[in-house]
Write an enzyme that holds these catalytic residues in place. Structure first.
Site, PDB file in Angstrom:
ATOM      1  N   THR B 146       0.924  -1.234  -0.001  1.00 58.77           N
ATOM      2  CA  THR B 146       0.033   0.031   0.052  1.00 58.77           C
ATOM      3  C   THR B 146       0.749   1.149  -0.111  1.00 58.77           C
ATOM      4  O   THR B 146       1.319   1.531  -1.224  1.00 58.77           O
ATOM      5  CB  THR B 146      -1.116   0.110   1.245  1.00 58.77           C
ATOM      6  OG1 THR B 146      -0.239  -0.173   2.417  1.00 58.77           O
ATOM      7  CG2 THR B 146      -2.088  -1.058   1.159  1.00 58.77           C
ATOM      8  N   LYS B 168       3.575  -6.862   4.156  1.00 54.71           N
ATOM      9  CA  LYS B 168       3.319  -5.530   3.639  1.00 54.71           C
ATOM     10  C   LYS B 168       2.995  -4.850   5.154  1.00 54.71           C
ATOM     11  O   LYS B 168       2.296  -5.524   5.861  1.00 54.71           O
ATOM     12  CB  LYS B 168       2.322  -5.584   2.676  1.00 54.71           C
ATOM     13  CG  LYS B 168       1.009  -5.789   3.048  1.00 54.71           C
ATOM     14  CD  LYS B 168       0.066  -4.808   3.580  1.00 54.71           C
ATOM     15  CE  LYS B 168       0.174  -3.516   3.509  1.00 54.71           C
ATOM     16  NZ  LYS B 168      -0.630  -2.578   4.261  1.00 54.71           N
ATOM     17  N   THR B 179      -0.429  -2.966  11.218  1.00 53.12           N
ATOM     18  CA  THR B 179      -1.219  -3.149  10.000  1.00 53.12           C
ATOM     19  C   THR B 179      -0.490  -3.780   8.968  1.00 53.12           C
ATOM     20  O   THR B 179       0.371  -3.017   8.223  1.00 53.12           O
ATOM     21  CB  THR B 179      -1.709  -2.025   9.352  1.00 53.12           C
ATOM     22  OG1 THR B 179      -2.932  -1.238  10.210  1.00 53.12           O
ATOM     23  CG2 THR B 179      -2.393  -2.246   7.870  1.00 53.12           C
ATOM     24  N   GLU B 259       5.742   4.576   7.578  1.00 53.07           N
ATOM     25  CA  GLU B 259       5.425   5.915   7.234  1.00 53.07           C
ATOM     26  C   GLU B 259       6.317   7.088   7.634  1.00 53.07           C
ATOM     27  O   GLU B 259       5.865   7.430   8.575  1.00 53.07           O
ATOM     28  CB  GLU B 259       3.785   5.948   7.330  1.00 53.07           C
ATOM     29  CG  GLU B 259       3.085   5.209   6.564  1.00 53.07           C
ATOM     30  CD  GLU B 259       1.517   5.048   6.790  1.00 53.07           C
ATOM     31  OE1 GLU B 259       1.240   5.784   7.921  1.00 53.07           O
ATOM     32  OE2 GLU B 259       0.844   4.498   6.043  1.00 53.07           O
ATOM     33  N   ASN B 378      -0.254  10.481   6.537  1.00 59.03           N
ATOM     34  CA  ASN B 378      -1.581  10.068   7.289  1.00 59.03           C
ATOM     35  C   ASN B 378      -2.793  11.119   7.114  1.00 59.03           C
ATOM     36  O   ASN B 378      -3.916  10.935   7.530  1.00 59.03           O
ATOM     37  CB  ASN B 378      -1.439   9.567   8.595  1.00 59.03           C
ATOM     38  CG  ASN B 378      -0.404   8.398   8.617  1.00 59.03           C
ATOM     39  OD1 ASN B 378      -0.972   7.218   8.199  1.00 59.03           O
ATOM     40  ND2 ASN B 378       0.610   8.265   9.011  1.00 59.03           N
ATOM     41  N   SER B 383      -6.699   5.528   5.130  1.00 62.43           N
ATOM     42  CA  SER B 383      -6.610   4.196   5.207  1.00 62.43           C
ATOM     43  C   SER B 383      -7.501   3.461   6.229  1.00 62.43           C
ATOM     44  O   SER B 383      -8.043   4.253   7.107  1.00 62.43           O
ATOM     45  CB  SER B 383      -5.135   3.736   5.896  1.00 62.43           C
ATOM     46  OG  SER B 383      -4.816   4.183   7.066  1.00 62.43           O
TER      47      SER B 383
END
Lengths: 383, 383
Positions: B146, B168, B179, B259, B378, B383
């Site tokens: 993602t 992932k 996640t 991230e 974010n 998401s």
């Protein structure tokens, strides 16, 4: 006027040189009586700053004649030497006022883990005492600012009596209290037990419902002092209502000035099986960084709200959850509700409503979004 | 090669059009046997995505022949219709492979709260099945990305057997799992109970110690499949050791690609009265936004570490706490230690060590700093 709005109080705020930039950094609030009733609540953090350890002791007799507050240094995690510094600060004020140190509370805010420049504080105390006047409330409110962009003050009027308050705090607004120092004064005649219980009720419904970034300070202190100078006896109910109003206004000012925030978010949780469930769910959403970033990005991301709720032990069924953003019910029964495109998050105020459909209890938690400026302030400013 | 390094597995990854940008978004890992032993762990979030609810059911007989994974949509908070979509996905794969849907696990990742484009998925499944080969592991690893910037794969070799894995996940790396979707394959001969226990042991020491941003996903899944194609029986000990190595390597790749992070932080907590205390303290520090911002700002702010520890119920005395940043003991006995100026946080790796001086237990939690880019990703990516 804040803390000097009520009769029987003087205050001052000066620059003692604790802050390197020369801004005001030392404040005093003095209760001239005739009563010297006091109550306080402190951080629930187990790592407590020296001034908190000191003030916890001196409040035990429910009496205070003065509070000295400094910004520019938290005096936290400074060991026995730091505690001796706090003690010396109180003694210096007590000597100047010709009272006992046991009647002097101390509050500090700023960087953790560095010693205070005691020579500057002891040198400045006589000036501070001399400058304390019934007009000094605003100066005191300014002297306790750290990353605050403006001083916070509030006043509520009763029937022949007044409550005033000042606060500082712009980050680490979290449960148990925020990184904040609050001094509240009143000229009402009120007993120590009533003042204590009113303060706990008022802070429980206001400051304790504020959760800006989930972090809890080592220095949080809320002190209330009653001078009795109005000569008016108050009953618990109206006094607590007025005190709650003052605390609520100060709390909203703190939230509005939280470090780097671009949105003020109220999270109303209802349909909870207990008040504790409502608080747990509200706080868990408030602390969810993904949710906070989404609000910054003006994205009504209800999925992140559900993902946060799902980590709690509150009573609910996942397929009974409703979530609204600014009155648009984007999630109904744990699934897709009204189109998220209908939600406008461009304004500063954001209302999130969650219905757990599990009972009759509700609460509201206030928080902020997570922004570039929050990261900037907290990466560049040490506290 | 990852999931197809072990004998008995084929895999594929294609673009089915679920992602609007045309990137690969549908992956398949198939176990050709002779064994079809399987085990899995799932998110502990109470709000579980439809594919998690499905896969929790089909794993109950400890057998799987295939896993289908999609990016581009989490199929979470989509109600009974979303569950029907997952069921249909499994049925479509099962029909193509001429097996039962009960032998097909489903994993999804992406935005919560939107339905999947089922027509695209059902149309693409025959192609996906046709393209599955013993060389397809890398394609599958790419199809599940993602916000990941690169695919994550790892392999460990035993004595005549192999374990391979793909993962992932780049955000919401949190307890109970991140996640993340992880598929692990092995050609070892191993019983269902041993595989299950080995998987729980390995994930408990690796993925469960990862806490990038404190948020927990609705979709986290780790699936392990054993084909027995090597014909080599393994004993629990060496298999679990190798599995832990694969999980550790994948976890470190996830952390390295979290991230927007600019630092990878290991928080080693020792001297704890129990392992749970060590975990609680490490996790609480890892989730403290002020600490995370300080590391981004290259500030060894040990006061924020102490303030975080102070919010826990772990056994410790505040004046017994030691904290080091990159081996410089900046806090000794809860107070000022070596000069913070000696600490260099310019590198990507940051080691924080905490000694509670309360017992003999220890653990390490891994996390990231809080950066502008975290907020950006974010706030802009749903998401």
């Amino acid at each position: 006027m804040s803390v000097t709005k009520a009769l029987g109080f003087t205050a001052a705020g000066i620059a003692a040189g604790i802050k390197e930039n020369g801004n005001p950094d030392l404040g005093l609030v003095r209760n001239l009586g005739p009563d010297h009733t006091a109550a306080a609540v402190f951080t629930s953090n187990r790592v407590k700053a020296a001034p908190v350890l000191w003030s916890e002791q001196v409040i035990k007799d429910h009496k205070l004649q003065a509070v000295i507050l400094n910004s520019g240094g938290a005096n936290a995690c400074t060991g026995p030497d730091g505690f001796a510094d706090t003690h010396q600060t109180a003694e210096t004020v007590a000597a100047g006022l010709e009272i006992g140190a046991i009647d002097v509370a101390v509050c500090s805010t700023g960087l953790i883990g560095t010693r205070l420049p005691m020579n500057k504080i002891t040198e400045a105390v006589p000036t501070l005492i001399q400058q304390a006047t019934p007009e000094g409330g605003a100066d005191a409110a300014r002297a306790i600012m750290t990353t605050d962009t403006h001083p916070k003050q509030a006043v509520a009027h009763g029937d022949g009596w007044v409550i005033g308050g000042m606060a500082k705090g712009a980050g680490m607004l979290a449960p148990g209290l925020a990184t904040m120092l609050v001094v509240i004064t009143t000229d009402a005649v009120i007993g120590a037990d009533d003042l204590d219980s009113a303060l706990r009720t008022a802070t429980g419904a206001t400051f304790d419902r504020l959760d800006s970034d989930g972090c809890m300070s080592t220095n949080d202190t809320v002190i209330a002092m009653a001078s009795g100078a109005s000569g008016v006896d108050v009953s618990w109910q109206p006094f607590t209502a007025a005190l709650t109003t003052v605390c609520h206004e100060l709390a909203q000012q703190l939230l509005g000035d939280a470090e780097g925030a671009s949105h003020q978010i109220s999270i109303n949780v209802r349909g909870a099986a207990s008040e504790q469930d409502a608080i747990t769910v509200g706080r868990t959403i408030a602390r969810n960084n993904l949710f906070k970033c989404a609000v910054f990005g003006q994205d009504p991301n209800w999925g992140r709200v559900l993902a946060a709720i799902g980590t709690t032990d509150a009573i609910f069924e996942p397929d009974h959850l409703d979530v609204s953003f600014n009155k648009i019910k984007v999630c109904i029964g744990g699934s897709i509700g009204e189109p998220r495109e209908l939600v406008d998050l461009s304004g500063r105020a954001v209302e999130v409503e969650v219905d757990l459909h599990a009972g009759e209890h509700e609460t509201t938690i206030w928080t902020n979004d997570l922004t570039y400026d929050y990261v900037k302030e907290n990466a560049e400013y040490s506290s």
